[in-house]
Design a protein around this motif. Structure first.
Motif, PDB file in Angstrom:
ATOM      1  N   UNK A   1      -1.884  -4.279  -6.102  1.00 10.05           N
ATOM      2  CA  UNK A   1      -1.823  -5.726  -6.368  1.00 10.05           C
ATOM      3  C   UNK A   1      -0.487  -6.126  -6.986  1.00 10.05           C
ATOM      4  N   UNK A   2       0.083  -5.265  -7.804  1.00 10.70           N
ATOM      5  CA  UNK A   2       1.363  -5.566  -8.429  1.00 10.70           C
ATOM      6  C   UNK A   2       2.489  -5.599  -7.392  1.00 10.70           C
ATOM      7  N   UNK A   3       2.395  -4.772  -6.362  1.00  6.32           N
ATOM      8  CA  UNK A   3       3.430  -4.707  -5.327  1.00  6.32           C
ATOM      9  C   UNK A   3       3.274  -5.783  -4.240  1.00  6.32           C
ATOM     10  N   UNK A   4       2.174  -6.491  -4.250  1.00 10.51           N
ATOM     11  CA  UNK A   4       2.003  -7.557  -3.250  1.00 10.51           C
ATOM     12  C   UNK A   4       3.015  -8.660  -3.534  1.00 10.51           C
ATOM     13  N   UNK A   5       3.725  -9.085  -2.519  1.00 14.59           N
ATOM     14  CA  UNK A   5       4.773 -10.083  -2.711  1.00 14.59           C
ATOM     15  C   UNK A   5       4.224 -11.507  -2.739  1.00 14.59           C
ATOM     16  N   UNK A   6       3.073 -11.731  -2.155  1.00 12.62           N
ATOM     17  CA  UNK A   6       2.492 -13.071  -2.109  1.00 12.62           C
ATOM     18  C   UNK A   6       1.439 -13.210  -3.205  1.00 12.62           C
ATOM     19  N   UNK A   7       1.661 -14.173  -4.085  1.00 11.49           N
ATOM     20  CA  UNK A   7       0.737 -14.372  -5.203  1.00 11.49           C
ATOM     21  C   UNK A   7      -0.674 -14.694  -4.740  1.00 11.49           C
ATOM     22  N   UNK A   8      -0.804 -15.409  -3.639  1.00 16.80           N
ATOM     23  CA  UNK A   8      -2.125 -15.812  -3.161  1.00 16.80           C
ATOM     24  C   UNK A   8      -2.962 -14.621  -2.726  1.00 16.80           C
TER      25      UNK A   8
ATOM     26  N   UNK B   1       0.839  -1.200   0.000  1.00 16.23           N
ATOM     27  CA  UNK B   1       0.000   0.000   0.000  1.00 16.23           C
ATOM     28  C   UNK B   1       0.877   1.254   0.000  1.00 16.23           C
ATOM     29  N   UNK B   2       1.933   1.261   0.822  1.00 18.31           N
ATOM     30  CA  UNK B   2       2.831   2.423   0.865  1.00 18.31           C
ATOM     31  C   UNK B   2       3.495   2.641  -0.492  1.00 18.31           C
ATOM     32  N   UNK B   3       3.947   1.566  -1.150  1.00 22.17           N
ATOM     33  CA  UNK B   3       4.554   1.690  -2.487  1.00 22.17           C
ATOM     34  C   UNK B   3       3.539   2.219  -3.495  1.00 22.17           C
ATOM     35  N   UNK B   4       2.318   1.724  -3.430  1.00 22.92           N
ATOM     36  CA  UNK B   4       1.282   2.144  -4.383  1.00 22.92           C
ATOM     37  C   UNK B   4       0.955   3.621  -4.200  1.00 22.92           C
ATOM     38  N   UNK B   5       0.823   4.070  -2.954  1.00 22.40           N
ATOM     39  CA  UNK B   5       0.513   5.487  -2.711  1.00 22.40           C
ATOM     40  C   UNK B   5       1.674   6.380  -3.108  1.00 22.40           C
ATOM     41  N   UNK B   6       2.926   5.921  -2.896  1.00 18.63           N
ATOM     42  CA  UNK B   6       4.093   6.699  -3.334  1.00 18.63           C
ATOM     43  C   UNK B   6       4.141   6.790  -4.847  1.00 18.63           C
ATOM     44  N   UNK B   7       3.848   5.682  -5.507  1.00 21.29           N
ATOM     45  CA  UNK B   7       3.913   5.645  -6.974  1.00 21.29           C
ATOM     46  C   UNK B   7       2.810   6.494  -7.594  1.00 21.29           C
ATOM     47  N   UNK B   8       1.630   6.461  -7.003  1.00 24.83           N
ATOM     48  CA  UNK B   8       0.501   7.240  -7.524  1.00 24.83           C
ATOM     49  C   UNK B   8       0.587   8.699  -7.091  1.00 24.83           C
ATOM     50  N   UNK B   9       1.313   8.978  -6.029  1.00 25.47           N
ATOM     51  CA  UNK B   9       1.491  10.316  -5.463  1.00 25.47           C
ATOM     52  C   UNK B   9       0.136  10.983  -5.225  1.00 25.47           C
TER      53      UNK B   9
ATOM     54  N   UNK C   1      -3.483  10.656  -2.308  1.00 23.24           N
ATOM     55  CA  UNK C   1      -4.150  10.023  -1.179  1.00 23.24           C
ATOM     56  C   UNK C   1      -5.523   9.503  -1.569  1.00 23.24           C
ATOM     57  N   UNK C   2      -5.822   9.504  -2.833  1.00 24.48           N
ATOM     58  CA  UNK C   2      -7.108   9.024  -3.337  1.00 24.48           C
ATOM     59  C   UNK C   2      -6.883   7.643  -3.963  1.00 24.48           C
ATOM     60  N   UNK C   3      -7.757   6.710  -3.615  1.00 24.83           N
ATOM     61  CA  UNK C   3      -7.635   5.366  -4.171  1.00 24.83           C
ATOM     62  C   UNK C   3      -8.484   5.299  -5.434  1.00 24.83           C
ATOM     63  N   UNK C   4      -7.827   4.956  -6.502  1.00 30.25           N
ATOM     64  CA  UNK C   4      -8.507   4.789  -7.783  1.00 30.25           C
ATOM     65  C   UNK C   4      -8.295   3.350  -8.250  1.00 30.25           C
ATOM     66  N   UNK C   5      -8.864   3.022  -9.401  1.00 27.64           N
ATOM     67  CA  UNK C   5      -8.675   1.686  -9.968  1.00 27.64           C
ATOM     68  C   UNK C   5      -7.202   1.449 -10.269  1.00 27.64           C
ATOM     69  N   UNK C   6      -6.490   2.496 -10.704  1.00 24.89           N
ATOM     70  CA  UNK C   6      -5.060   2.363 -10.966  1.00 24.89           C
ATOM     71  C   UNK C   6      -4.280   2.090  -9.676  1.00 24.89           C
ATOM     72  N   UNK C   7      -4.699   2.728  -8.581  1.00 25.87           N
ATOM     73  CA  UNK C   7      -4.035   2.512  -7.294  1.00 25.87           C
ATOM     74  C   UNK C   7      -4.167   1.045  -6.888  1.00 25.87           C
ATOM     75  N   UNK C   8      -5.345   0.468  -7.106  1.00 24.45           N
ATOM     76  CA  UNK C   8      -5.575  -0.933  -6.751  1.00 24.45           C
ATOM     77  C   UNK C   8      -4.712  -1.843  -7.616  1.00 24.45           C
ATOM     78  N   UNK C   9      -4.584  -1.524  -8.913  1.00 24.74           N
ATOM     79  CA  UNK C   9      -3.733  -2.327  -9.797  1.00 24.74           C
ATOM     80  C   UNK C   9      -2.270  -2.262  -9.330  1.00 24.74           C
ATOM     81  N   UNK C  10      -1.809  -1.057  -9.010  1.00 25.28           N
ATOM     82  CA  UNK C  10      -0.423  -0.889  -8.554  1.00 25.28           C
ATOM     83  C   UNK C  10      -0.235  -1.616  -7.216  1.00 25.28           C
TER      84      UNK C  10
END
Length: 187
Positions: free
Chosen positions: A26-33, A5-13, A15-24
């Motif tokens: 999920x991409x940063x999650x280390x566990x595939x499950x 979540x911290x990586x996604x918010x830094x990358x999106x710059x 504080x609003x969660x959008x569909x792109x934020x959720x994609x980013x």
């Protein structure tokens, strides 16, 4: 998940969660499950984001390092069941007419303790420890009442009170051999 979540918010710059934020995220999650199974939520009291996993406890357990502990717990449970099985088998093998002497107590075929007075218990232990389940009158009297000169009446009363208890819990009976000996026999 918090790190993703911290990586996604830094990358999106933002504080609003959008569909792109959720994609980013999920991409940063280390566990595939967890990909596609994690939710982002807003904590209105603290004005912050938090992550929650929407997956089963089994999934979380399989991702954790608890597998060695589970294996040891399973082995311990299997060992316990094996010990109970062996204990039960030994008890059943030690049955004589539906009763057994187990850990200093008289038990029936189901493992229930037969309630006896201390003298009745001692006499039954003597019967079970005797190779042919037979005891002489003098042997019983000398063991149970060593200081009493003539314990014939006391022995007779003990046997008379013990017989119905034994017969109610087993297929055994106590037979007298003309007042000289007593034998624990299968009916």
């Amino acid at each position: 998940m918090s790190q993703a979540l911290a990586f996604a918010l830094d990358e999106q710059q933002s504080d609003v969660i959008t569909a792109d934020t959720i994609k980013v995220f999920n991409r940063h999650l280390q566990l595939d499950a967890l990909r596609g199974q994690a939710l982002l939520a807003v904590d209105t009291r603290q004005h912050a984001f938090r992550c929650e996993a929407q997956c089963s406890a089994a999934t979380i357990f399989s991702m954790s390092e608890q597998r060695p502990a589970l294996a040891l717990c399973t082995l311990a449970m299997l060992w316990g069941m094996f010990c109970l099985y062996q204990h039960r088998r030994q008890m059943i093998e030690g049955l004589y007419g539906g009763l057994a002497l187990l850990d200093g107590r008289i038990v029936d075929a189901k493992g229930n303790v037969v309630k006896l007075t201390p003298m009745q218990q001692q006499l039954m232990e003597m019967f079970f420890r005797s190779p042919n389940h037979s005891l002489s009158k003098t042997e019983i009297c000398d063991t149970l009442w060593p200081k009493k000169d003539d314990a014939s009446e006391t022995l007779y009363t003990l046997i008379r009170r013990l017989k119905p208890i034994i017969e109610a819990h087993s297929d055994l009976k106590i037979e007298a051999d003309r007042g000289k000996a007593y034998e624990l026999k299968i009916k």
